[in-house]
Enzyme design. Sequence first.
Site, PDB file in Angstrom:
ATOM      1  N   LYS A  11      -2.236  -3.555 -10.538  1.00 50.83           N
ATOM      2  CA  LYS A  11      -1.427  -4.412 -11.159  1.00 50.83           C
ATOM      3  C   LYS A  11      -1.341  -5.903 -10.887  1.00 50.83           C
ATOM      4  O   LYS A  11      -1.640  -6.231  -9.749  1.00 50.83           O
ATOM      5  CB  LYS A  11      -0.519  -3.734 -11.816  1.00 50.83           C
ATOM      6  N   ASP A 149       7.749  -0.586  -8.759  1.00 52.17           N
ATOM      7  CA  ASP A 149       6.493  -0.446  -9.568  1.00 52.17           C
ATOM      8  C   ASP A 149       5.763   0.652  -9.924  1.00 52.17           C
ATOM      9  O   ASP A 149       4.886   0.745 -10.706  1.00 52.17           O
ATOM     10  CB  ASP A 149       5.543  -1.401  -8.706  1.00 52.17           C
TER      11      ASP A 149
END
Length: 322
Positions: A11, A149
């Site tokens: 990401k 995350d």
Amino acid sequence: MRSYSLLAPAKINLYLEILGDHVTGGEDSRPSGFHEMVMVLQSISLTDRVDVRASGTDLIRVYCSHPQVPSDASNLAYRAAALMSKQFPDKFARYGGVDITIHKQIPVGAGLAGGSSNAAAVLVGLDLLWELGLTRDELQDLGAVLGSDVPFCIAGGTALATGRGEQLDALPALTDRYVVLAKYRSLSVSTAWAYQTYRQQFGASYLRRGSDLEQRQQQIHSGAMMAAIAQRDGTKMGQLLRNDLEKVVLPAHPQVVQLREAFQQTNPLGTMMSGSGPTVFALAESQTQAEDIQARVKAAIANPDLEFWIATFNPFGIRIVE
């Protein structure tokens, strides 16, 4: 032995603003040690593959050929399996231990959530392997125990993240967007160091009141970046990229400054460091522009230690390899 192979995407952060200290809820509310954040997170097509296999033993074992990836309990993928074994002891007793093999493509210590994505893949893989039937929300709640995350890595796509990063609101999927990434192979940045240093330097400016934090979150939610994403306006998104951690990482790492400036010279839609770095990325309109940006930065910085990747925005999180 039964097994699953899963794709675990990296990401990038399109937006990262640090608002203040994160405070736990309840009557005895106190700082949690994390930061209160507002982020826009985006999955990309750069992925690891994680194989999760029932071992027929009572052990959790992690295998990875990358020399910087640990195989012990310090590995977030190992910790994900350990968490599942504690949460579901009857299933662990029934199905036994697990062998986790990580095929690394995402660079290590890069600010791309590679470790978090591997952990997310283990949660999903064990849900399948142990036939738990967990919902995405339940998997994300487990992921939040491991790291901020991990919940996003499970779902993937494009999302607004608040709290310490675990509170997610899905945003319109962004596809057909290209990103060029570059990282010095020998350079890594500690996420803990980046946030601690930011607190030391900028803590006096933190928002303290809950009402102020909520107001700032609402401003961003209805602000220019959200509008650009809704309109799929790549040019505007590039102009609105933000990462507060650049304020501490760039002064400490001149190489990252040089790399960021080299990207900027190629006139991309936008360029920024991802997460705590040191990966720098640039947004491009097309594959052709992405390849041109990569070639020009390579020419400007002729360093064999510098690695490049071209990826696309990815609307998916963890997926099973068919």
